[in-house]
Design an enzyme around this catalytic site. Structure first.
Site, PDB file in Angstrom:
ATOM      1  N   ASP A 227      38.277  50.401  36.843  1.00  0.00           N
ATOM      2  CA  ASP A 227      39.571  49.711  36.926  1.00  0.00           C
ATOM      3  C   ASP A 227      40.656  50.766  37.123  1.00  0.00           C
ATOM      4  OD1 ASP A 227      42.129  48.584  36.044  1.00  0.00           O
ATOM      5  OD2 ASP A 227      40.984  46.845  35.370  1.00  0.00           O
TER       6      ASP A 227
ATOM      7  N   HIS B  24      49.077  45.607  34.225  1.00  0.00           N
ATOM      8  CA  HIS B  24      48.826  45.698  35.664  1.00  0.00           C
ATOM      9  C   HIS B  24      50.103  45.427  36.453  1.00  0.00           C
ATOM     10  CE1 HIS B  24      44.342  44.473  34.936  1.00  0.00           C
ATOM     11  NE2 HIS B  24      44.775  45.355  34.060  1.00  0.00           N
TER      12      HIS B  24
ATOM     13  N   ASP C  96      47.790  49.368  29.533  1.00  0.00           N
ATOM     14  CA  ASP C  96      47.094  48.268  30.203  1.00  0.00           C
ATOM     15  C   ASP C  96      48.027  47.150  30.629  1.00  0.00           C
ATOM     16  OD1 ASP C  96      45.276  46.577  31.289  1.00  0.00           O
ATOM     17  OD2 ASP C  96      44.217  46.118  29.421  1.00  0.00           O
TER      18      ASP C  96
ATOM     19  N   TYR D 140      37.724  37.392  27.663  1.00  0.00           N
ATOM     20  CA  TYR D 140      38.414  38.491  26.967  1.00  0.00           C
ATOM     21  C   TYR D 140      38.076  38.541  25.480  1.00  0.00           C
ATOM     22  CZ  TYR D 140      41.552  38.960  30.982  1.00  0.00           C
ATOM     23  OH  TYR D 140      42.078  39.161  32.222  1.00  0.00           O
TER      24      TYR D 140
ATOM     25  N   HIS E 145      43.368  50.872  34.451  1.00  0.00           N
ATOM     26  CA  HIS E 145      42.850  51.335  33.157  1.00  0.00           C
ATOM     27  C   HIS E 145      42.540  52.825  33.167  1.00  0.00           C
ATOM     28  CE1 HIS E 145      41.263  47.001  32.197  1.00  0.00           C
ATOM     29  NE2 HIS E 145      42.560  47.053  32.372  1.00  0.00           N
TER      30      HIS E 145
ATOM     31  N   GLU F 145      33.367  47.932  31.793  1.00  0.00           N
ATOM     32  CA  GLU F 145      34.643  48.232  32.435  1.00  0.00           C
ATOM     33  C   GLU F 145      35.294  49.457  31.796  1.00  0.00           C
ATOM     34  OE1 GLU F 145      37.117  44.822  32.984  1.00  0.00           O
ATOM     35  OE2 GLU F 145      38.856  46.006  33.607  1.00  0.00           O
TER      36      GLU F 145
ATOM     37  N   HIS G  87      34.227  43.920  28.878  1.00  0.00           N
ATOM     38  CA  HIS G  87      34.929  44.973  28.151  1.00  0.00           C
ATOM     39  C   HIS G  87      34.022  45.423  27.017  1.00  0.00           C
ATOM     40  CE1 HIS G  87      39.081  43.189  29.481  1.00  0.00           C
ATOM     41  NE2 HIS G  87      38.317  43.543  30.492  1.00  0.00           N
TER      42      HIS G  87
ATOM     43  N   GLU H  11      43.476  42.391  40.369  1.00  0.00           N
ATOM     44  CA  GLU H  11      43.868  41.729  39.105  1.00  0.00           C
ATOM     45  C   GLU H  11      45.355  41.950  38.916  1.00  0.00           C
ATOM     46  OE1 GLU H  11      41.176  44.077  36.581  1.00  0.00           O
ATOM     47  OE2 GLU H  11      40.069  42.231  36.236  1.00  0.00           O
TER      48      GLU H  11
ATOM     49  N   HIS I  88      33.286  37.978  35.298  1.00  0.00           N
ATOM     50  CA  HIS I  88      33.954  38.632  34.161  1.00  0.00           C
ATOM     51  C   HIS I  88      33.703  37.828  32.893  1.00  0.00           C
ATOM     52  CE1 HIS I  88      36.862  40.786  31.784  1.00  0.00           C
ATOM     53  NE2 HIS I  88      37.358  41.453  32.812  1.00  0.00           N
TER      54      HIS I  88
ATOM     55  N   ARG J  89      39.528  32.781  27.302  1.00  0.00           N
ATOM     56  CA  ARG J  89      39.753  32.882  25.855  1.00  0.00           C
ATOM     57  C   ARG J  89      38.482  32.548  25.066  1.00  0.00           C
ATOM     58  NH1 ARG J  89      43.213  36.033  25.674  1.00  0.00           N
ATOM     59  NH2 ARG J  89      44.687  35.862  27.349  1.00  0.00           N
TER      60      ARG J  89
ATOM     61  N   HIS K  95      38.066  47.425  39.999  1.00  0.00           N
ATOM     62  CA  HIS K  95      39.191  46.520  39.727  1.00  0.00           C
ATOM     63  C   HIS K  95      40.416  47.232  40.274  1.00  0.00           C
ATOM     64  CE1 HIS K  95      37.430  43.926  36.216  1.00  0.00           C
ATOM     65  NE2 HIS K  95      36.964  43.591  37.413  1.00  0.00           N
TER      66      HIS K  95
HETATM   67 ZN    ZN Z   1      43.650  45.427  32.301  1.00  0.00          ZN
HETATM   68 FE    FE Z   2      40.048  45.057  34.930  1.00  0.00          FE
HETATM   69 FE    FE Z   3      38.697  43.292  32.562  1.00  0.00          FE
END
Ligand code: ZN
Ligand code: FE
Ligand code: FE
Length: 280
Positions: A175, A225, A223, A69, A178, A141, A106, A255, A66, A36, A210
């Site tokens: 991914d 998963h 999105d 987010y 995605h 990504e 991202h 993921e 990574h 976060r 991913h």
């Molecule tokens: Zn995702």
């Molecule tokens: Fe991903």
């Molecule tokens: Fe990601």
């Protein structure tokens, strides 16, 4: 093949390496700081060195770090944009404790400014953060296209890469959830999707995968998963991805919604696909 999942970095680098081994993995992903956002923990160089030794000893593939987010280098709000640019630059400096790995982020959400306006902002953030002396390849990504996400098509990623100065330090993380949610039919036409990736971006840029199933249908832009084999992509199609000769040498990062036991099971299942049921 290199397979692993996201591990918590709160207990340090070496601990993540040991955890990966416990799960049967030979690569892993970790958030460079709280997913976060917020301040990053002080790095212990000795701890980083111990992980590097462990990785060498156990023949690990490249790690796929990574970004948090909350990072959005094309945010409309100036303070969010500045924070994101600072985090990107700081993270790339910190990655030097683990040289030779990947840093995935991202591309961002344009929040109403439009993709055209966002793309140069993303490239500029990378150009300011990434230095010739860095030993990390930055990965963009592929995104599902939820909301105003940039990177929902191969063309958008190509447009960013075109503006990045240090071309040998930029790549893409593919991914599967995605890409599928973004409208690329990896179930019906995996070869066609990879061909399109090659034509638009170039497969030499595809550095990591991913590896996720999706709760939704192709082109849903949702999105969400799913565990491998329990979603709309399905085990057979994902097996074809994992075994594809153009992808098989990349680090695959799960993921999927799992606990540790679930990850260990998925890792074992995927390794088993790969060895064709033969134990090593
Ligand atoms: Zn995702
Ligand atoms: Fe991903
Ligand atoms: Fe990601």
């Amino acid at each position: 093949m290199y397979i692993g999942n996201h591990l918590s970095s709160s207990s340090g680098f070496e601990k993540m390496g040991e955890e990966a081994l416990r799960l049967g993995a030979n690569t892993f992903a970790f958030f460079t700081r709280n997913p976060r956002g917020g301040a990053a923990k002080e790095i212990n160089p000795e701890d980083a060195l111990r992980l590097r030794r462990l990785m060498e000893e156990h023949h690990f593939g490249k790690l796929v770090a990574h970004a948090p987010y909350t990072l959005n280098v094309c945010a409309e709000k100036e303070n969010v944009k500045k924070f994101s640019r600072d985090v990107l630059a700081d993270d790339l400096n910190r990655m030097e404790y683990l040289p030779g790995n990947y840093y995935n982020f991202h591309p961002g959400s344009h929040v109403g400014q439009g993709t055209e306006a966002a793309i140069p902002m993303i490239a500029d953030a990378i150009n300011c953060a990434l230095k010739p002396e860095h030993n990390t390849v930055v990965l963009l990504e592929t995104m599902a296209g939820k909301g105003s996400e940039v990177g929902r098509s191969f063309e958008e990623l190509r447009a960013i890469i075109d503006m990045v100065e240090l071309k040998d330090k930029i790549g893409v993380c593919f991914d599967t959830c995605h890409v599928w949610d973004g409208g690329y039919d990896i179930v019906g036409n995996l070869d066609g999707v990879l061909k399109e990736f090659d034509a638009v971006i170039g497969l030499d840029r595809l550095r990591a995968v991913h590896f996720n199933d999706s709760m939704n249908v192709c082109g849903s832009h949702k999105d969400r998963h799913q565990k491998i084999g329990d979603g709309e992509i399905g085990a057979e199609a994902l097996k074809a991805v994992a075994k594809h000769p153009l992808l098989a040498d990349k680090p695959f990062i799960l993921e999927t919604p799992n606990d540790d036991e679930g990850y260990a099971r998925e890792i074992a299942m995927i390794k088993n696909w790969y060895t064709g049921g033969q134990k090593d």
